[in-house]
Design an enzyme around this catalytic site. Structure first.
Site, PDB file in Angstrom:
ATOM      1  CD  GLN A  86      -2.745  -1.514  -0.043  1.00 25.09           C
ATOM      2  OE1 GLN A  86      -3.796  -0.757  -0.467  1.00 25.09           O
ATOM      3  NE2 GLN A  86      -2.275  -2.262  -0.996  1.00 25.09           N
TER       4      GLN A  86
ATOM      5  CG  ASP B   7      -4.987  -3.954  -4.718  1.00 27.53           C
ATOM      6  OD1 ASP B   7      -6.365  -3.251  -3.725  1.00 27.53           O
ATOM      7  OD2 ASP B   7      -3.981  -3.601  -4.400  1.00 27.53           O
TER       8      ASP B   7
ATOM      9  CG  HIS C 181      -1.363   2.478  -3.675  1.00 29.93           C
ATOM     10  ND1 HIS C 181      -1.958   1.633  -5.596  1.00 29.93           N
ATOM     11  CD2 HIS C 181      -1.459   1.101  -3.452  1.00 29.93           C
ATOM     12  CE1 HIS C 181      -2.378   1.192  -5.721  1.00 29.93           C
ATOM     13  NE2 HIS C 181      -2.524   0.219  -4.541  1.00 29.93           N
TER      14      HIS C 181
ATOM     15  CG  HIS D 197     -51.062  14.403   2.913  1.00 30.24           C
ATOM     16  ND1 HIS D 197     -50.584  16.154   2.363  1.00 30.24           N
ATOM     17  CD2 HIS D 197     -49.880  13.649   2.658  1.00 30.24           C
ATOM     18  CE1 HIS D 197     -49.632  15.812   1.972  1.00 30.24           C
ATOM     19  NE2 HIS D 197     -49.205  14.520   2.218  1.00 30.24           N
TER      20      HIS D 197
ATOM     21  CD  GLU E  88      -8.232   1.416   0.591  1.00 30.15           C
ATOM     22  OE1 GLU E  88      -8.931   0.709  -0.606  1.00 30.15           O
ATOM     23  OE2 GLU E  88      -7.074   1.372   0.638  1.00 30.15           O
ATOM     24  CG  HIS E  89      -6.983  -2.498   1.417  1.00 32.60           C
ATOM     25  ND1 HIS E  89      -6.600  -1.711   1.320  1.00 32.60           N
ATOM     26  CD2 HIS E  89      -7.887  -2.767   0.617  1.00 32.60           C
ATOM     27  CE1 HIS E  89      -6.286  -1.302  -0.247  1.00 32.60           C
ATOM     28  NE2 HIS E  89      -7.867  -2.422  -0.912  1.00 32.60           N
TER      29      HIS E  89
END
Length: 445
Positions: A273, A375, A276, A434, A341-342
């Site tokens: 990660q 991934d 990235h 109504h 996230e992971h």
């Protein structure tokens, strides 16, 4: 050169403050970016093809000159024949890997559609009233695929395949091609995933074209897929005109380890990660102080072998951390607070810990479940919530490409009971029309 990674102790008095500082991330509201994006969106909405073409020429260094703007922008559409040629020309090993990944992603999302009630439901009450839910796929979806510094065929599969499984009638893909260079693996992935139309445009102008429609690019109902700060700002601004998937932050991995996994494996998982970008976040939770030292040693030894070592180094030194915990139960508590996230649970009895996890985008169970497999080819979607949004949001899935309509068929007998209830509540809200609407259907009326 040694790498300084933050060392935290979960049981120190100042831990919560340090953890909050570590996790702090605010997407930069850069005034220049916001102004530029605002102007591009307004220009494309007003001038359509001509504006998209001008921005594509400027930002992607293309050289398409408008005779008629629509005709020129049409030249940036990549036809199905070119997509199929890209697929056919792939080396056999590469094509086989792409096909296997696509099939696994398709199978997973087909199962997801079945299990999530993708066909809707109906039930009939004793008085004959019929209630239910109708599931309808979106008509047209736009997929943004990054281009330039890196190419992401996996993003094509992860966004397009579930849309197709959901039943989306038409998928429009946009992908920037700086200097006119088209990535063949991305085009091949589009062919495999069943993308209907592809345009070689990117940036905020591509988002605007999808959101508003132009003479050449059709308007879509929802835009999905990652992009840079300009793309994220554009998606944020067009939300409401169209749907969007999410505003993604930097990638994250959180590893819970009991010390039984090879330190080199964990070091490389953290790298996966960190490579990235410089703002990506990699965190390791472990009760074994000696093991944390072993992982540190693995990082020092393996980092020089990484082509993106400078990006990894910056990411780990700025936002990475080793956190010593009391035990694995405490590790799970902190994991829920981080809501990564992971999340990798790299322990001998990993499955037993899953029940304690409430907040994570994707959970990788056991030491062989590396995040990298998720991934690319495991099957579940890799488009995941970041920046602690896993507390309230979910991975991309077939449900993001469907909408739900409530079905309400009231029987004559049902109207007698429900009409009285509605009448009382409507009068209480001061909405007499109504109330009268319900009362008119009462038999004694």
């Amino acid at each position: 050169m040694s790498l300084a990674i933050a060392q935290l102790d979960a049981n120190s008095p100042d831990f919560q403050g340090k953890l909050s500082t570590l996790l702090a991330y605010e997407a930069s509201e850069d005034a220049a970016i916001e102004t530029t994006v605002r102007d591009i969106l307004a220009d494309v909405e007003q001038r359509g093809d001509a504006a998209v073409l001008e921005y594509s020429n400027r930002f992607d260094r293309l050289h398409h000159r408008p005779q008629g703007a629509a005709e020129s922008l049409a030249s940036l559409e990549i036809g199905q024949d070119e997509l199929q040629q890209a697929l056919s020309a792939l080396p056999s090993v590469q094509r086989a890997a792409l096909e296997q990944a696509a099939e696994r992603i398709r199978l997973y999302h087909t199962r997801q559609k079945q299990e999530c009630g993708g066909d809707g439901f109906e039930y009939t009450e004793a008085d004959g009233t019929v209630l239910g839910q109708k599931i309808t796929p979106l008509d047209r979806v736009g997929i943004y695929v990054p281009g330039g510094k890196a190419a992401y065929p996996s993003s094509v599969l992860m966004n397009a395949v579930p849309a197709k499984v959901a039943g989306v009638a038409e998928i429009i893909m946009v992908v920037p091609t700086p200097d006119g260079v088209k990535n063949q693996l991305v085009l091949a992935a589009a062919a495999l995933a069943g993308v209907d139309r592809v345009f070689a445009i990117g940036g905020a102008q591509a988002v605007a074209a999808l959101a508003y429609g132009t003479q050449t690019v059709p308007q879509v109902d929802k835009i999905v897929g990652p992009g840079n700060a300009y793309v994220a700002a554009a998606k944020r601004r067009v939300f409401g005109k169209v749907g969007i998937d999410m505003i993604a932050g930097p990638s994250e991995i959180l590893v819970i380890c009991d010390g039984s996994t090879a330190p080199d494996w964990i070091a490389m998982d953290l790298f996966s990660q960190a490579e990235h970008d410089e703002m990506a976040q990699s965190i390791l939770l472990c009760p074994d102080a000696e093991y944390l030292k072993q992982v540190q040693a693995s990082i020092e030894r393996l980092l020089p072998t990484m082509p993106r070592q400078e990006v990894i180094r910056t990411s780990l030194s700025k936002r990475g951390a080793f956190i010593k915990v009391r035990d694995l139960d405490q590790a799970c508590e902190i994991a829920n607070q981080i809501a990564a996230e992971h999340l990798e649970i790299s322990c001998q009895n990993a499955a037993a810990l899953v029940a304690q996890i409430r907040h994570a985008g994707a959970i990788f169970i056991g030491r062989f479940s590396s995040e990298a497999l998720g991934d690319y080819c495991a099957g579940p979607n890799h488009v995941l919530p970041t920046s602690r949004t896993a507390r309230f949001s979910s991975p991309l899935g077939v449900y993001d490409f469907q909408k739900r309509s409530s079905l309400i068929q009231i029987s004559q007998a049902g109207a007698q009971t429900l009409g009285r209830v509605a009448s009382v509540l409507a009068h209480g809200e001061g909405l007499q029309a109504h109330a009268r609407s319900a009362e008119m259907r009462l038999e004694q009326a």
